[in-house]
Design a protein around this motif. Structure first.
Motif, PDB file in Angstrom:
ATOM      1  N   GLY A 182       6.498 -32.080  -4.517  1.00 37.93           N
ATOM      2  CA  GLY A 182       5.638 -32.818  -3.601  1.00 37.93           C
ATOM      3  C   GLY A 182       5.824 -32.371  -2.168  1.00 37.93           C
ATOM      4  O   GLY A 182       6.437 -31.339  -1.883  1.00 37.93           O
ATOM      5  N   THR A 183       5.283 -33.161  -1.242  1.00 41.31           N
ATOM      6  CA  THR A 183       5.401 -32.860   0.186  1.00 41.31           C
ATOM      7  C   THR A 183       6.620 -33.571   0.753  1.00 41.31           C
ATOM      8  O   THR A 183       6.794 -34.777   0.542  1.00 41.31           O
ATOM      9  CB  THR A 183       4.139 -33.305   0.936  1.00 41.31           C
ATOM     10  OG1 THR A 183       2.993 -32.722   0.313  1.00 41.31           O
ATOM     11  CG2 THR A 183       4.197 -32.854   2.388  1.00 41.31           C
ATOM     12  N   ARG A 209      11.915 -43.723  -0.168  1.00 40.95           N
ATOM     13  CA  ARG A 209      11.341 -42.384  -0.054  1.00 40.95           C
ATOM     14  C   ARG A 209      12.384 -41.342   0.333  1.00 40.95           C
ATOM     15  O   ARG A 209      12.050 -40.177   0.519  1.00 40.95           O
ATOM     16  CB  ARG A 209      10.208 -42.376   0.981  1.00 40.95           C
ATOM     17  CG  ARG A 209       9.144 -43.433   0.806  1.00 40.95           C
ATOM     18  CD  ARG A 209       8.428 -43.332  -0.516  1.00 40.95           C
ATOM     19  NE  ARG A 209       7.684 -42.096  -0.672  1.00 40.95           N
ATOM     20  CZ  ARG A 209       6.945 -41.816  -1.730  1.00 40.95           C
ATOM     21  NH1 ARG A 209       6.865 -42.672  -2.733  1.00 40.95           N
ATOM     22  NH2 ARG A 209       6.282 -40.673  -1.806  1.00 40.95           N
ATOM     23  N   ARG A 225      10.429 -37.966   1.040  1.00 48.41           N
ATOM     24  CA  ARG A 225       9.207 -37.671   0.302  1.00 48.41           C
ATOM     25  C   ARG A 225       8.033 -38.389   0.957  1.00 48.41           C
ATOM     26  O   ARG A 225       8.120 -39.569   1.295  1.00 48.41           O
ATOM     27  CB  ARG A 225       9.340 -38.146  -1.155  1.00 48.41           C
ATOM     28  CG  ARG A 225      10.415 -37.427  -1.936  1.00 48.41           C
ATOM     29  CD  ARG A 225      10.573 -37.993  -3.343  1.00 48.41           C
ATOM     30  NE  ARG A 225      11.231 -39.300  -3.308  1.00 48.41           N
ATOM     31  CZ  ARG A 225      10.673 -40.417  -3.752  1.00 48.41           C
ATOM     32  NH1 ARG A 225       9.449 -40.413  -4.237  1.00 48.41           N
ATOM     33  NH2 ARG A 225      11.343 -41.549  -3.714  1.00 48.41           N
ATOM     34  N   LEU A 226       6.944 -37.678   1.138  1.00 43.59           N
ATOM     35  CA  LEU A 226       5.746 -38.287   1.728  1.00 43.59           C
ATOM     36  C   LEU A 226       4.833 -38.818   0.639  1.00 43.59           C
ATOM     37  O   LEU A 226       4.724 -38.245  -0.446  1.00 43.59           O
ATOM     38  CB  LEU A 226       4.982 -37.256   2.573  1.00 43.59           C
ATOM     39  CG  LEU A 226       5.718 -36.677   3.781  1.00 43.59           C
ATOM     40  CD1 LEU A 226       4.775 -35.770   4.566  1.00 43.59           C
ATOM     41  CD2 LEU A 226       6.267 -37.783   4.685  1.00 43.59           C
ATOM     42  N   ARG A 227       4.149 -39.903   0.964  1.00 42.74           N
ATOM     43  CA  ARG A 227       3.193 -40.465   0.010  1.00 42.74           C
ATOM     44  C   ARG A 227       1.936 -39.608  -0.059  1.00 42.74           C
ATOM     45  O   ARG A 227       1.320 -39.467  -1.109  1.00 42.74           O
ATOM     46  CB  ARG A 227       2.830 -41.891   0.416  1.00 42.74           C
ATOM     47  CG  ARG A 227       3.989 -42.883   0.266  1.00 42.74           C
ATOM     48  CD  ARG A 227       3.567 -44.287   0.653  1.00 42.74           C
ATOM     49  NE  ARG A 227       4.631 -45.242   0.381  1.00 42.74           N
ATOM     50  CZ  ARG A 227       5.604 -45.546   1.209  1.00 42.74           C
ATOM     51  NH1 ARG A 227       5.655 -44.940   2.403  1.00 42.74           N
ATOM     52  NH2 ARG A 227       6.535 -46.426   0.899  1.00 42.74           N
ATOM     53  N   THR A 228       1.526 -39.067   1.090  1.00 44.64           N
ATOM     54  CA  THR A 228       0.361 -38.185   1.147  1.00 44.64           C
ATOM     55  C   THR A 228       0.756 -36.939   1.935  1.00 44.64           C
ATOM     56  O   THR A 228       1.677 -36.991   2.765  1.00 44.64           O
ATOM     57  CB  THR A 228      -0.833 -38.874   1.839  1.00 44.64           C
ATOM     58  OG1 THR A 228      -0.477 -39.186   3.195  1.00 44.64           O
ATOM     59  CG2 THR A 228      -1.215 -40.162   1.113  1.00 44.64           C
ATOM     60  N   PRO A 229       0.087 -35.816   1.731  1.00 42.96           N
ATOM     61  CA  PRO A 229       0.477 -34.573   2.412  1.00 42.96           C
ATOM     62  C   PRO A 229       0.493 -34.654   3.929  1.00 42.96           C
ATOM     63  O   PRO A 229       1.242 -33.923   4.576  1.00 42.96           O
ATOM     64  CB  PRO A 229      -0.575 -33.568   1.919  1.00 42.96           C
ATOM     65  CG  PRO A 229      -1.022 -34.105   0.604  1.00 42.96           C
ATOM     66  CD  PRO A 229      -0.985 -35.593   0.744  1.00 42.96           C
ATOM     67  N   HIS A 230      -0.329 -35.521   4.507  1.00 46.68           N
ATOM     68  CA  HIS A 230      -0.417 -35.556   5.973  1.00 46.68           C
ATOM     69  C   HIS A 230       0.019 -36.898   6.558  1.00 46.68           C
ATOM     70  O   HIS A 230      -0.092 -37.097   7.768  1.00 46.68           O
ATOM     71  CB  HIS A 230      -1.850 -35.243   6.411  1.00 46.68           C
ATOM     72  CG  HIS A 230      -2.365 -33.933   5.906  1.00 46.68           C
ATOM     73  ND1 HIS A 230      -1.867 -32.724   6.332  1.00 46.68           N
ATOM     74  CD2 HIS A 230      -3.303 -33.641   4.974  1.00 46.68           C
ATOM     75  CE1 HIS A 230      -2.488 -31.740   5.710  1.00 46.68           C
ATOM     76  NE2 HIS A 230      -3.357 -32.270   4.873  1.00 46.68           N
ATOM     77  N   GLY A 231       0.488 -37.815   5.714  1.00 50.58           N
ATOM     78  CA  GLY A 231       0.910 -39.118   6.217  1.00 50.58           C
ATOM     79  C   GLY A 231       2.405 -39.165   6.456  1.00 50.58           C
ATOM     80  O   GLY A 231       3.203 -39.077   5.512  1.00 50.58           O
ATOM     81  N   THR A 273       6.251 -27.989   1.399  1.00 55.87           N
ATOM     82  CA  THR A 273       6.060 -28.110  -0.045  1.00 55.87           C
ATOM     83  C   THR A 273       6.949 -27.158  -0.818  1.00 55.87           C
ATOM     84  O   THR A 273       6.900 -27.136  -2.045  1.00 55.87           O
ATOM     85  CB  THR A 273       4.586 -27.831  -0.426  1.00 55.87           C
ATOM     86  OG1 THR A 273       4.213 -26.541   0.059  1.00 55.87           O
ATOM     87  CG2 THR A 273       3.655 -28.887   0.175  1.00 55.87           C
TER      88      THR A 273
END
Length: 401
Positions: A182-183, A209, A225-231, A273
């Motif tokens: 993940g991101t 996270r 760990r991010l929930r979304t790639p840009h958040g 990533t």
């Protein structure tokens, strides 16, 4: 919060019919549960205890509350401990503490709000202690796994490549499982002395996270760990909690105090990533943390993508303790602090005298007088672009320390 700990604390709440919380041995919140109660109980019962509410909202107890509870010997106990209310200490309702142990070592505490109706000999408490023992075994296993992952992360952050780092990256990828694909973002919190136990930070179980953490290069490294790639919200939340963890000052010092008492700051790298990029991400995170201190960022947090010229300045090697550029050496003497700030504000305002005077709260003529003194002290001509650039870079680099 982790599902297994949530299930365990819910089991205790169901057994005893009272709200329960699980905290680590550093009093950081790991999970909390509630039970179904009537309207009157929800309105007037112990569920509204202010200490429990603060623990849930802020995800930690204050040092004063921690000292109060520890004074009852909970770290040494191997069975339930009843703690009476003490409004003077801010503890409005009593507690029953179930030490969470594994092989004699305390790993945390389960807290029950006590209305006085539950006897310590109640069989339900014995059943709850059995759950506490299972919880202790899980926390101990997670702690051992976290130590191994911390070692892999430490090696994976090494600047120099080679077989050792490649092996660490591969091991870290295996340890993280799906999270490795993940991101991810690296958070740096500094200063964090190498000899200081990284356990002073909230454990990964308390930061859902947080994938791994270690201490390296005088900073705490936390892989989030991010929930979304840009958040970046998960990384910002982790950084905030790490800054406010036990032993860390709650807020950064004022600028006037920074030299005498440096406060912790945090920096976020750009999202990644590929775990092979961790050394570059670590440079970014540490640079952002340094920039947060230099720029007095609100909340002592800065992100690599938003620190502007500090991205370049933090990459300029400067030996610790080395003198500043000769042009600004005299200007940076403590007796010229007002002139230093005037020059920096003027340059930050792109040389616009009106804006600079307004920021400084002085008359424009006063500004011109101060700038003439700056020129005499530095030998620089502020009408020349290169001289302005040198002065601006020198002042910003000095802020980085």
């Amino acid at each position: 919060m982790r599902e297994d700990y949530q299930a365990l604390i819910d089991e205790v709440s169901q057994l005893l019919g009272t709200p329960a919380t699980l905290e680590g041995r550093d009093f950081s919140l790991i999970a909390f549960g509630a039970h179904e109660g009537g309207d009157e109980e929800q309105a007037t019962g112990p569920a509204l205890d202010s200490v429990r509410t603060r623990t849930i909202l802020q995800r930690r107890s204050t040092p004063a509350v921690r000292a109060f509870f520890e004074s009852y010997g909970i770290a040494r106990a191997d069975g339930p401990v009843r703690i009476p209310p003490d409004p003077a200490a801010g503890v409005v309702h009593g507690r029953i503490c179930l030490p969470v142990r594994d092989r004699g070592v305390v790993h945390g505490y389960i807290w029950l709000l006590d209305d006085g109706r539950l006897e310590l000999t109640d069989p339900r408490l014995a059943a709850a202690m059995a759950v506490a023992d299972r919880t202790g075994a899980q926390l101990a296993a997670d702690s051992r796994a976290e130590e191994r992952t911390a070692g892999l992360l430490h090696a994976a952050l090494a600047e120099r490549g080679g077989a050792a780092r490649d092996e660490a990256v591969a091991g870290l990828r295996t340890a993280l499982g799906e999270a490795a694909s993940g991101t991810l973002v690296l958070v740096a919190v500094l200063p964090w002395p190498e000899e200081e136990d990284p356990a002073a930070a909230p454990p990964p179980a308390a930061l859902p996270r947080l994938a791994a953490q270690c201490v390296r290069d005088g900073a705490l490294a936390a892989l989030v760990r991010l929930r979304t790639p840009h958040g970046l919200e998960a990384a910002r939340t982790a950084a905030d909690r790490l800054l406010r963890s036990p032993g860390r000052p709650a807020t950064p010092p004022a600028e006037s105090e920074r030299a005498a008492r440096p406060g912790p700051t945090a920096g976020l790298s750009s999202p990644r990533t590929d775990l092979a990029d961790l050394p570059a991400a670590w440079r970014e995170a540490r640079a952002a943390a340094r920039a947060a201190a230099a720029a007095s960022r609100p909340g002592a947090l800065a992100e690599w993508d938003t620190i502007g010229p500090y991205r370049m300045l933090t990459g300029i090697a400067r030996a610790p303790g080395s003198p500043p550029d000769p042009a600004v050496r005299e200007l940076l003497r403590p007796t010229h602090r007002e002139l230093t700030r005037t020059a920096e504000v003027f340059l930050d305002c792109a040389g616009q005298a009106g804006r600079a005077a307004a920021v400084l709260g002085i008359h424009r003529q006063t500004l011109y007088y101060r700038l003439s003194r700056v020129e005499r002290l530095t030998g620089l001509d502020l009408d020349e672009g290169e001289d302005r650039l040198l002065l601006h870079m020198a002042l910003k680099t000095e802020r980085l320390g």
